[in-house]
Scaffold this active site. Structure first.
Site, PDB file in Angstrom:
ATOM      1  N   CYS A  25       0.808  -1.230   0.000  1.00 32.27           N
ATOM      2  CA  CYS A  25       0.000   0.000   0.000  1.00 32.27           C
ATOM      3  C   CYS A  25       0.835   1.271   0.000  1.00 32.27           C
ATOM      4  O   CYS A  25       0.297   2.371  -0.055  1.00 32.27           O
ATOM      5  CB  CYS A  25      -0.984  -0.001   1.169  1.00 32.27           C
ATOM      6  SG  CYS A  25      -2.267  -1.253   0.978  1.00 32.27           S
ATOM      7  N   HIS A  75     -12.962   9.549  -7.642  1.00 30.47           N
ATOM      8  CA  HIS A  75     -11.975   9.600  -8.716  1.00 30.47           C
ATOM      9  C   HIS A  75     -10.883  10.646  -8.463  1.00 30.47           C
ATOM     10  O   HIS A  75     -10.360  11.264  -9.398  1.00 30.47           O
ATOM     11  CB  HIS A  75     -12.638   9.789 -10.085  1.00 30.47           C
ATOM     12  CG  HIS A  75     -13.287   8.534 -10.557  1.00 30.47           C
ATOM     13  ND1 HIS A  75     -14.539   8.152 -10.127  1.00 30.47           N
ATOM     14  CD2 HIS A  75     -12.851   7.556 -11.382  1.00 30.47           C
ATOM     15  CE1 HIS A  75     -14.855   6.998 -10.689  1.00 30.47           C
ATOM     16  NE2 HIS A  75     -13.837   6.610 -11.457  1.00 30.47           N
ATOM     17  N   GLU A 136     -13.276  -0.518   2.583  1.00 27.77           N
ATOM     18  CA  GLU A 136     -12.201  -0.274   1.625  1.00 27.77           C
ATOM     19  C   GLU A 136     -12.115  -1.392   0.592  1.00 27.77           C
ATOM     20  O   GLU A 136     -11.877  -1.139  -0.590  1.00 27.77           O
ATOM     21  CB  GLU A 136     -10.880  -0.156   2.380  1.00 27.77           C
ATOM     22  CG  GLU A 136      -9.703   0.147   1.500  1.00 27.77           C
ATOM     23  CD  GLU A 136      -8.421   0.296   2.283  1.00 27.77           C
ATOM     24  OE1 GLU A 136      -8.094   1.437   2.661  1.00 27.77           O
ATOM     25  OE2 GLU A 136      -7.755  -0.731   2.532  1.00 27.77           O
TER      26      GLU A 136
END
Length: 150
Positions: A25, A75, A136
């Site tokens: 990550c 986005h 998530e």
């Protein structure tokens, strides 16, 4: 009067990178987030009120979350502005990308805290933010409860 909890669900796509993290990550990646917002209040009892029987109009709750979270984060790419990722953020912005710089490591845990503050500021005085759930991935989520943060 009886208190009622109502929940509205939202979804948005957001990218982030965790600076200094010791796993994958640390790389720029995205998630299809699902946010559940639960508020609590007493249904309107005034028979002359257009929203009789509602705690809050789902449309009003949608407007708050859409303006302050969905429209902002959907986005977009989120970076901690206190890290060298700010250089990547500037490059992306110059190329026309939506970038959000925050004061925290953009983990699900920290994002849910940010979202709780954003939503609480916009709710009418008669409505309490009860809880949030930010999913998530299909198997991973964070939860925030007002009662845990009093």
């Amino acid at each position: 009067m009886n208190k009622i909890r109502i929940t509205k669900q939202f979804s948005f796509e957001t990218a982030h990178a965790l600076y200094g993290y010791d796993g994958k990550c640390r790389n720029l990646h995205g998630h299809s987030y699902k946010l559940s917002v639960t508020v609590m209040g007493t249904p309107i009892a005034d028979t002359s009120h257009v929203k009789l029987g509602m705690v809050i109009d789902f449309g009003d709750l949608k407007k708050i979350v859409k303006e302050d979270i969905e429209d902002v984060f959907d986005h977009a790419t989120v970076f901690n502005k206190n890290t060298p990722h700010v250089e990547l953020a500037r490059e992306l912005e110059q190329r026309g990308h939506d970038v959000i710089l925050v004061d925290y490591q953009p983990t699900t845990e920290n994002m849910i805290l940010d979202f709780a503050e954003r939503i609480k500021k916009k709710l009418p005085n008669t409505i309490e933010l009860h809880s949030l759930r930010l999913q998530e991935t299909e198997t991973s989520y964070a939860e925030w409860y007002a009662s845990d943060n009093e």
